[in-house]
Design a protein around this motif. Structure first.
Motif, PDB file in Angstrom:
ATOM      1  N   GLY A   1       0.814  -1.215   0.000  1.00 33.03           N
ATOM      2  CA  GLY A   1       0.000   0.000   0.000  1.00 33.03           C
ATOM      3  C   GLY A   1       0.844   1.259   0.000  1.00 33.03           C
ATOM      4  N   VAL A   2       1.845   1.322   0.894  1.00 30.99           N
ATOM      5  CA  VAL A   2       2.744   2.474   1.000  1.00 30.99           C
ATOM      6  C   VAL A   2       4.174   1.941   1.029  1.00 30.99           C
ATOM      7  CG1 VAL A   2       3.451   4.458   2.394  1.00 30.99           C
ATOM      8  CG2 VAL A   2       1.029   3.817   2.273  1.00 30.99           C
ATOM      9  N   SER A   3       5.060   2.543   0.243  1.00 32.73           N
ATOM     10  CA  SER A   3       6.480   2.167   0.221  1.00 32.73           C
ATOM     11  C   SER A   3       7.323   3.392   0.539  1.00 32.73           C
ATOM     12  CB  SER A   3       6.873   1.605  -1.151  1.00 32.73           C
ATOM     13  OG  SER A   3       6.156   0.415  -1.440  1.00 32.73           O
ATOM     14  N   LEU A   4       8.288   3.212   1.450  1.00 33.23           N
ATOM     15  CA  LEU A   4       9.157   4.310   1.863  1.00 33.23           C
ATOM     16  C   LEU A   4      10.601   3.931   1.580  1.00 33.23           C
ATOM     17  CD1 LEU A   4       7.604   5.123   5.375  1.00 33.23           C
ATOM     18  CD2 LEU A   4       6.996   6.122   3.165  1.00 33.23           C
ATOM     19  N   PHE A   5      11.254   4.720   0.724  1.00 32.55           N
ATOM     20  CA  PHE A   5      12.666   4.489   0.430  1.00 32.55           C
ATOM     21  C   PHE A   5      13.533   5.039   1.562  1.00 32.55           C
ATOM     22  CE2 PHE A   5      13.040   3.898  -4.465  1.00 32.55           C
ATOM     23  CZ  PHE A   5      12.098   2.881  -4.418  1.00 32.55           C
ATOM     24  N   SER A   6      14.822   4.805   1.459  1.00 30.72           N
ATOM     25  CA  SER A   6      15.774   5.238   2.468  1.00 30.72           C
ATOM     26  C   SER A   6      15.693   6.748   2.708  1.00 30.72           C
ATOM     27  CB  SER A   6      17.192   4.871   2.021  1.00 30.72           C
ATOM     28  OG  SER A   6      18.143   5.345   2.937  1.00 30.72           O
ATOM     29  N   GLY A   7      15.595   7.132   3.984  1.00 24.68           N
ATOM     30  CA  GLY A   7      15.562   8.536   4.347  1.00 24.68           C
ATOM     31  C   GLY A   7      14.205   9.193   4.239  1.00 24.68           C
TER      32      GLY A   7
ATOM     33  N   TYR B   1       2.730  -5.735   1.494  1.00 22.37           N
ATOM     34  CA  TYR B   1       2.508  -5.317   2.877  1.00 22.37           C
ATOM     35  C   TYR B   1       1.601  -4.083   2.915  1.00 22.37           C
ATOM     36  CZ  TYR B   1       6.534  -8.335   3.775  1.00 22.37           C
ATOM     37  OH  TYR B   1       7.393  -9.408   3.836  1.00 22.37           O
ATOM     38  N   GLY B   2       1.107  -3.810   4.104  1.00 20.38           N
ATOM     39  CA  GLY B   2       0.431  -2.538   4.273  1.00 20.38           C
ATOM     40  C   GLY B   2       1.403  -1.398   4.041  1.00 20.38           C
TER      41      GLY B   2
END
Length: 289
Positions: free
Chosen positions: A233-239, A255-256
């Motif tokens: 649903g949401v992906s967060l890269f480094s930083g 994943y969520g």
């Protein structure tokens, strides 16, 4: 009769009018007519760029397409300009299908100034699509812009519904769909600075719902539904950093939330991250798509 002169021989009567009168007259013209008028003389170039004339541009009444409206706005207008869209489907900024005269329009909507893209009236149904690539990109110069109440749909491989390359862009009450493989509903891709997603539905994406690239954020995602996407649903890269409040993130095949270990994530207690195939939240050394 009498004198044999031409209309161009005498003084121009408009030169005798004060600026405020000319501005009031310009108020009866459409955006494209104002753009033409600005090429007549230096004085009209200045008066036809009065900010009061550019508070709101209606498409297709005042400008034939969203891109034409963006091009017509004078660079000297510093405040936010509302681009109001009549109900309909806009392909590459033009309502209904572009006419196939010569080469068809092949570029999505690219924003390089401070605007608000929204329907003319609450409840009007506006859909933005693109014949190729990302549907709407907020680029350099669009800081502080917003898009409200629109459905944005991408259909092609690796084509995203919205790409945000400037901070402080607000996305509210929108439905975002990106059906092509490896496609996201929203991609945030700027270094530092805030972003906001409010009351949106992000679903049926052939990639994930929201992607925050390296060092993006903080991005505030509130009261939104991010569901039924092929990846997380949401992906967060480094930083990157993001806060989710009042969101339902469910039915995604990944994943969520998938985040790099050094990405900052704040989850409100009122968030629902259940019913994702791989689990609620997963951290790893780096996010690989």
């Amino acid at each position: 009769p009498g004198g044999g002169g031409t209309a161009g021989d005498g003084p121009c009567l408009m030169d005798e009018l004060p600026d405020d009168t000319i501005v009031r007259m310009c108020g009866f013209l459409g955006s494209m007519e104002l753009a033409v008028l600005r090429g007549v003389s230096r004085r009209l170039r200045r008066t036809a760029a009065c900010p009061s004339l550019w508070q709101r541009v209606t498409v297709p009444d005042g400008a034939p397409s969203l891109q034409a409206a963006l091009r017509a706005i004078p660079a000297s207008v510093a405040g936010r300009v509302v681009i109001a869209l009549r109900p309909g489907v806009y392909v590459d900024g033009q309502r209904d299908e572009p006419r196939q005269q010569g080469r068809p329009a092949r570029q999505g909507i690219v924003v390089h100034r401070l605007v608000s893209i929204e329907p003319c009236a609450p409840g009007d149904k506006v859909t933005l699509r693109s014949a190729r690539g990302d549907v709407v990109t907020f680029g350099q110069g669009s800081q502080g812009s917003r898009i409200l109440g629109c459905r944005v749909q991408a259909d092609l491989f690796a084509a995203h519904a919205l790409v945000v390359r400037a901070p402080d862009v607000r996305i509210a009450a929108c439905e975002l769909v990106a059906r092509g493989r490896a496609s996201y509903g929203i991609v945030f891709a700027f270094k530092g600075g805030p972003g906001a997603v409010e009351g949106c539905t992000i679903h049926e994406c052939g990639g994930g719902g929201v992607l925050c690239a390296h060092d993006v954020g903080p991005v505030d995602i509130s009261d939104s539904q991010i569901a039924d996407n092929l990846w997380s649903g949401v992906s967060l890269f480094s930083g990157a950093s993001a806060e989710l409040r009042g969101c339902t993130v469910s039915g995604n095949r990944g994943y969520g939330v998938l985040r790099a270990r050094d990405a900052a994530l704040v989850l409100g207690a009122d968030c629902d991250l259940e019913r994702n195939e791989q689990g609620r939240v997963h951290s790893q050394l780096s996010v690989v798509l």
